[in-house]
Each structure stands twice: as C-alpha cells, then as structure tokens.
Write an enzyme that holds these catalytic residues in place. Structure first.
Site, PDB file in Angstrom:
ATOM      1  N   GLU A  56     -11.407   3.044  -9.056  1.00 50.86           N
ATOM      2  CA  GLU A  56     -11.104   3.936 -10.172  1.00 50.86           C
ATOM      3  C   GLU A  56     -12.363   4.710 -10.590  1.00 50.86           C
ATOM      4  O   GLU A  56     -12.303   5.907 -10.893  1.00 50.86           O
ATOM      5  CB  GLU A  56     -10.598   3.137 -11.392  1.00 50.86           C
ATOM      6  CG  GLU A  56      -9.326   2.346 -11.150  1.00 50.86           C
ATOM      7  CD  GLU A  56      -9.579   0.923 -10.650  1.00 50.86           C
ATOM      8  OE1 GLU A  56     -10.517   0.728  -9.857  1.00 50.86           O
ATOM      9  OE2 GLU A  56      -8.840   0.008 -11.053  1.00 50.86           O
ATOM     10  N   THR A 202     -14.808 -24.219  24.466  1.00 53.45           N
ATOM     11  CA  THR A 202     -14.923 -22.769  24.698  1.00 53.45           C
ATOM     12  C   THR A 202     -16.394 -22.376  24.817  1.00 53.45           C
ATOM     13  O   THR A 202     -16.750 -21.519  25.632  1.00 53.45           O
ATOM     14  CB  THR A 202     -14.222 -21.997  23.550  1.00 53.45           C
ATOM     15  OG1 THR A 202     -12.835 -22.312  23.608  1.00 53.45           O
ATOM     16  CG2 THR A 202     -14.417 -20.507  23.667  1.00 53.45           C
ATOM     17  N   LEU A 210     -20.086 -14.461  20.160  1.00 53.13           N
ATOM     18  CA  LEU A 210     -19.292 -14.377  18.921  1.00 53.13           C
ATOM     19  C   LEU A 210     -19.841 -13.367  17.920  1.00 53.13           C
ATOM     20  O   LEU A 210     -19.553 -13.456  16.733  1.00 53.13           O
ATOM     21  CB  LEU A 210     -19.169 -15.748  18.233  1.00 53.13           C
ATOM     22  CG  LEU A 210     -18.299 -16.813  18.893  1.00 53.13           C
ATOM     23  CD1 LEU A 210     -18.240 -18.052  17.999  1.00 53.13           C
ATOM     24  CD2 LEU A 210     -16.886 -16.300  19.154  1.00 53.13           C
ATOM     25  N   PRO A 289      -7.257 -23.326  23.333  1.00 55.29           N
ATOM     26  CA  PRO A 289      -5.908 -23.794  23.016  1.00 55.29           C
ATOM     27  C   PRO A 289      -5.872 -25.042  22.129  1.00 55.29           C
ATOM     28  O   PRO A 289      -5.029 -25.127  21.229  1.00 55.29           O
ATOM     29  CB  PRO A 289      -5.302 -24.096  24.386  1.00 55.29           C
ATOM     30  CG  PRO A 289      -6.159 -23.426  25.397  1.00 55.29           C
ATOM     31  CD  PRO A 289      -7.480 -23.112  24.780  1.00 55.29           C
ATOM     32  N   THR A 291      -8.105 -26.107  19.868  1.00 50.50           N
ATOM     33  CA  THR A 291      -8.511 -25.757  18.500  1.00 50.50           C
ATOM     34  C   THR A 291      -7.403 -24.955  17.806  1.00 50.50           C
ATOM     35  O   THR A 291      -7.080 -25.205  16.636  1.00 50.50           O
ATOM     36  CB  THR A 291      -9.826 -24.948  18.544  1.00 50.50           C
ATOM     37  OG1 THR A 291     -10.782 -25.731  19.248  1.00 50.50           O
ATOM     38  CG2 THR A 291     -10.342 -24.632  17.163  1.00 50.50           C
TER      39      THR A 291
HETATM   40  N1  LIG Z   1      -7.563 -16.677  26.211  1.00 52.44           N
HETATM   41  C1  LIG Z   1      -8.269 -16.847  25.124  1.00 52.44           C
HETATM   42  O1  LIG Z   1      -8.148 -16.081  24.149  1.00 52.44           O
HETATM   43  C2  LIG Z   1      -9.264 -17.969  25.041  1.00 52.44           C
HETATM   44  C3  LIG Z   1     -10.070 -18.089  23.904  1.00 52.44           C
HETATM   45  C4  LIG Z   1     -10.974 -19.132  23.838  1.00 52.44           C
HETATM   46  C5  LIG Z   1     -11.051 -20.034  24.887  1.00 52.44           C
HETATM   47  N2  LIG Z   1     -10.273 -19.882  25.968  1.00 52.44           N
HETATM   48  C6  LIG Z   1     -10.358 -20.861  27.081  1.00 52.44           C
HETATM   49  O2  LIG Z   1     -10.009 -22.113  26.544  1.00 52.44           O
HETATM   50  C7  LIG Z   1     -10.644 -23.134  27.306  1.00 52.44           C
HETATM   51  C8  LIG Z   1     -11.218 -24.154  26.370  1.00 52.44           C
HETATM   52  O3  LIG Z   1     -10.233 -24.548  25.437  1.00 52.44           O
HETATM   53  P1  LIG Z   1      -9.943 -26.082  25.057  1.00 52.44           P
HETATM   54  O4  LIG Z   1      -8.620 -26.082  24.409  1.00 52.44           O
HETATM   55  O5  LIG Z   1     -10.185 -26.922  26.237  1.00 52.44           O
HETATM   56  O6  LIG Z   1     -11.108 -26.400  24.033  1.00 52.44           O
HETATM   57  P2  LIG Z   1     -11.589 -25.824  22.626  1.00 52.44           P
HETATM   58  O7  LIG Z   1     -10.424 -25.545  21.761  1.00 52.44           O
HETATM   59  O8  LIG Z   1     -12.569 -24.730  22.854  1.00 52.44           O
HETATM   60  O9  LIG Z   1     -12.403 -27.061  22.078  1.00 52.44           O
HETATM   61  C9  LIG Z   1     -11.678 -28.209  21.727  1.00 52.44           C
HETATM   62  C10 LIG Z   1     -12.602 -29.270  21.167  1.00 52.44           C
HETATM   63  O10 LIG Z   1     -13.233 -28.812  19.979  1.00 52.44           O
HETATM   64  C11 LIG Z   1     -13.220 -29.842  18.996  1.00 52.44           C
HETATM   65  N3  LIG Z   1     -12.327 -29.442  17.888  1.00 52.44           N
HETATM   66  C12 LIG Z   1     -11.637 -28.294  17.779  1.00 52.44           C
HETATM   67  N4  LIG Z   1     -10.929 -28.276  16.621  1.00 52.44           N
HETATM   68  C13 LIG Z   1     -11.189 -29.438  15.991  1.00 52.44           C
HETATM   69  C14 LIG Z   1     -10.753 -30.015  14.780  1.00 52.44           C
HETATM   70  N5  LIG Z   1      -9.917 -29.382  13.967  1.00 52.44           N
HETATM   71  N6  LIG Z   1     -11.201 -31.240  14.457  1.00 52.44           N
HETATM   72  C15 LIG Z   1     -12.049 -31.898  15.271  1.00 52.44           C
HETATM   73  N7  LIG Z   1     -12.501 -31.388  16.444  1.00 52.44           N
HETATM   74  C16 LIG Z   1     -12.077 -30.189  16.800  1.00 52.44           C
HETATM   75  C17 LIG Z   1     -12.692 -31.096  19.709  1.00 52.44           C
HETATM   76  O11 LIG Z   1     -13.809 -31.758  20.261  1.00 52.44           O
HETATM   77  P3  LIG Z   1     -13.759 -33.322  20.657  1.00 52.44           P
HETATM   78  O12 LIG Z   1     -13.025 -33.391  21.935  1.00 52.44           O
HETATM   79  O13 LIG Z   1     -15.213 -33.711  20.777  1.00 52.44           O
HETATM   80  O14 LIG Z   1     -13.064 -34.056  19.549  1.00 52.44           O
HETATM   81  C18 LIG Z   1     -11.811 -30.477  20.775  1.00 52.44           C
HETATM   82  O15 LIG Z   1     -11.594 -31.297  21.884  1.00 52.44           O
HETATM   83  C19 LIG Z   1     -11.680 -22.440  28.169  1.00 52.44           C
HETATM   84  O16 LIG Z   1     -11.221 -22.433  29.480  1.00 52.44           O
HETATM   85  C20 LIG Z   1     -11.736 -21.043  27.640  1.00 52.44           C
HETATM   86  O17 LIG Z   1     -12.017 -20.102  28.646  1.00 52.44           O
HETATM   87  C21 LIG Z   1      -9.372 -18.886  26.070  1.00 52.44           C
END
Ligand SMILES: NC(=O)c1ccc[n+]([C@@H]2O[C@H](COP(=O)([O-])OP(=O)(O)OC[C@H]3O[C@@H](n4cnc5c(N)ncnc54)[C@H](OP(=O)(O)O)[C@@H]3O)[C@@H](O)[C@H]2O)c1
Length: 343
Positions: A56, A202, A210, A289, A291
């Site tokens: 405003e 990731t 990032l 995936p 997270t």
């Molecule tokens: N296409 C896309 O947009 C995209 C984006 C990002 C990543 N990616 C791909 O995704 C893959 C990795 O993904 P991912 O699912 O294996 O792993 P992620 O989500 O990157 O990491 C998962 C880990 O993070 C920790 N974490 C996440 N959220 C949490 C929460 N709320 N509380 C406690 N801990 C938490 C945990 O660790 P702990 O196991 O130690 O408990 C969990 O195992 C890679 O291949 C990457 O290239 C793709």
C-alpha cells in the site's frame, strides 16, 4: 465488464504484482496493491522484501503527493495492517490519504492484524469489500498462512520422474532425468523457497550442491538428514558456500555456515521450530524416495511438484511415491512436463 468481473480483474493484477516478491518477503506475506480510477491504474506497488515498505505504501508513493481521489478504488490482496511493525500501519496511511473505497481479497490471520485493519477502515467510513479472488489469494500466500496459522513451513515435495514413473535407478547410479529447462526452473524455485532438504543417500549417490546457480543471487538453506553422521566431510553440500543444516540424532554445534542440529527422535518438530525461528516459511523436500515417503507418511506434506520427462523411459527402477492430490498448475517445458498438486 460487470462490477464483479472488474473487481476480479484488478485483484488479479494485485496477485500478479504480489508474486514478484516471492523469495524476498518471508516471513512476511506476498502483497500487491493497485489504485484504480475510471478503469485506469493511477498507481500500483508490491511488497518487495521483509523490512521494506508494504504494498500500500509503495502504491501511494507511486501516486505522488496529494489525496487518493474520492472516486478511486484501492485494491489489495491482503487486509491492510493495523499495527506498528517495522513500518507504520497501512490502514492509517490509507485513511490519511483519503481512501474511500477498498477491495480486499482476504483477512490477515496474523494476530496483530486479524480483522483490526478492516474494522478501522469501516469505522472510519471507508466502503470495504472483502473476499474477491479469496481462493487465489490464499493459494498465493500459502507459505505465510502456514507459518502464521500452523507455526510450520509450507512443505513441498519435489521430484523428477521418467515418463514411466521412475525416479531413481535401483543400482544407485546417478541418472539424469530432467532437461535444461527443468534445471532452470528448479534453480528458480531455489531462489523462491526458504529451504531444500535431502536424505543422506541422495548426498552419497548424487553429491548435489543444492544451491541456486542459475537464477539471481538468493540462496535457500540446505538441509541434509544424516541420522548417524555418516556422510564424509568432502561432500559438496558441506562446502560452506551456503547455510547448511545437518539434521542428526545427537549432535548440535555450529561451524561457519554449517549447523548440526540434534533431533533425538523428533525430527519434524525440531526442523519446523528451527525454520520458524529462522523466519523461513517454505521447505522443499528434494528426495530421495525414502525421505519423500517419510514426509508423506507423517502428514507434513502440502504440495507436490513433479518434473516428468517426456523422453526418458527406463522400464524399471525405483518408482516415484503414490499420492492423492488436486492438480493446481501445469507447465510444458521442452523435455519435461511440470505438474503441481496440493494435498
Ligand atoms: N528423481 C529425483 O527427483 C531424485 C531426487 C533425489 C534423489 N534421487 C535418487 O534417490 C536415490 C536415493 O534415495 P533413497 O530413497 O535411497 O535415500 P534418501 O531419501 O536420499 O535418504 C534416505 C535416508 O535419509 C535418512 N532420512 C531421511 N528422512 C528421514 C527422517 N524423516 N527421519 C530419519 N532419517 C531420515 C535415513 O537415513 P538412515 O538410513 O541412516 O536412517 C534414510 O535411510 C538416489 O539414487 C538418487 O539418485 C532421485
């Protein structure tokens, strides 16, 4: 145009102006203001950034000296403020400058304002109309409204997926899904939203920076979830070039731009409180995936942004999360389609 269409038209102009403040105004709302007389714009303005003049004030400054003509209408997408914050109350300024007709999209839920601005204007004889494009105004200010009414940021889950719905390779090998226009859009989002979060896998697989490197100067806070502090210090996200939070189970300390934050067993409240204190009202969860799924399961997910490739088809991989949402916006880029849903 009949009267309702006229009001919608000028309120839409307010919303367009307000959106220019995205990335700059947090923790304040996005606000635009247009002063209209005989279907012409006399002056307009918007709130550029927190601490700077409200919309405003910008519009009245643009109008120059003198009173607002008695046959002019002031359009603004949020109730004018009635309290002394970093700037004096806008409702008083509008009264001083003789505003006689004001059209507002929505009330401000901020406790110091909430209805008081509209009441002051009405009691002073100003003709006030509210509720014009209220749904659109609510969507525009979803980040601010979430922070004020829920004390937590607006949470956006974002991912890239192939045309057949996969978002990661099963082997963990990094495979690029999105094209250059989607990358540019992502960096624009990084300039607009408060913080970007990824899980530890990731960081290991993709080593993302990032940061915003393609769209202006504004940087989001980078957030990594690394419960047991397993990530090596040489990962790009620890390069100290931007504020970075490392959410983990036990350690709290600060070193330069790096802040380790212990959450024990309560990740979400610790994260949300820290963002609230930081004045940050939006969080983008970029994956992976696991997270994304944890945010979905927690119920703390408000919006989903998908960059879907038109060209990549993998036939197998880790599928993108399933969800039920309302499609809000779509955009066709060169190699990708963008879908934005509210949950
Ligand atoms: N296409 C896309 O947009 C995209 C984006 C990002 C990543 N990616 C791909 O995704 C893959 C990795 O993904 P991912 O699912 O294996 O792993 P992620 O989500 O990157 O990491 C998962 C880990 O993070 C920790 N974490 C996440 N959220 C949490 C929460 N709320 N509380 C406690 N801990 C938490 C945990 O660790 P702990 O196991 O130690 O408990 C969990 O195992 C890679 O291949 C990457 O290239 C793709």
């Amino acid at each position: 145009m009949d009267k309702r269409d006229t009001h919608d038209f000028w309120m839409q102009r307010c919303l367009t102006l307000a959106a220019r403040g995205l990335g700059g105004t947090a923790p304040n709302p996005l606000v635009g203001c247009v002063i209209v007389r005989n279907e012409c714009i006399l002056a307009e303005g918007w709130h550029h950034r927190a601490g700077e003049p409200h919309a405003e004030v910008e519009a009245i400054r643009a109008m120059g000296e003198g009173q607002i003509p008695s046959d002019a209408t002031v359009y603004v997408n949020l109730e004018p403020c009635a309290h002394f914050g970093k700037t004096p109350p806008c409702a008083n300024l509008l009264l001083e400058r003789g505003a006689s007709r004001i059209v507002v999209a929505m009330q401000d839920p901020f406790p110091d304002v909430h209805g008081k601005g509209l009441e002051l204007l009405r009691q002073s004889g100003v003709h006030v109309l509210t509720g014009v494009l209220e749904a659109e105004a609510t969507w525009l200010n979803r980040r601010f409204l979430s922070a004020v009414t829920r004390n937590r940021p607006w949470v956006i889950l974002k991912w890239a997926e192939t045309a057949d719905g996969y978002m990661a390779d099963e082997s963990g090998i990094r495979r690029q899904i999105s094209g250059p226009s989607a990358q540019l859009l992502l960096h624009r989002w990084r300039s607009e939203e408060g913080a970007f979060l990824v899980g530890k896998n990731t960081v290991i697989h993709d080593n993302p920076l990032l940061t915003n490197r393609l769209y202006g100067e504004k940087q989001p806070v980078r957030i990594v979830v690394d419960p047991k502090l397993e990530l090596p210090a040489y990962m790009s996200v620890f390069n100290n070039q931007a504020q970075t939070w490392v959410l983990n189970e036990a350690v709290s300390r600060i070193s330069g731009n790096l802040r380790w934050m212990a959450y024990g067993h309560n990740l979400f409240p610790v994260l949300f409180d820290a963002m609230h204190e930081d004045g940050s009202n939006s969080l983008v969860v970029e994956g992976g995936p696991v997270t994304l799924q944890r945010f979905l399961n927690s119920g703390y997910a408000d919006e989903i942004r998908i960059l879907r490739s038109k060209k990549q088809r993998w036939g197998s991989g880790i599928p993108a999360p399933a969800f039920h949402g309302t499609l809000r916006e779509t955009q066709a880029l060169h190699d990708d389609d963008v879908f934005i849903y509210s949950l």
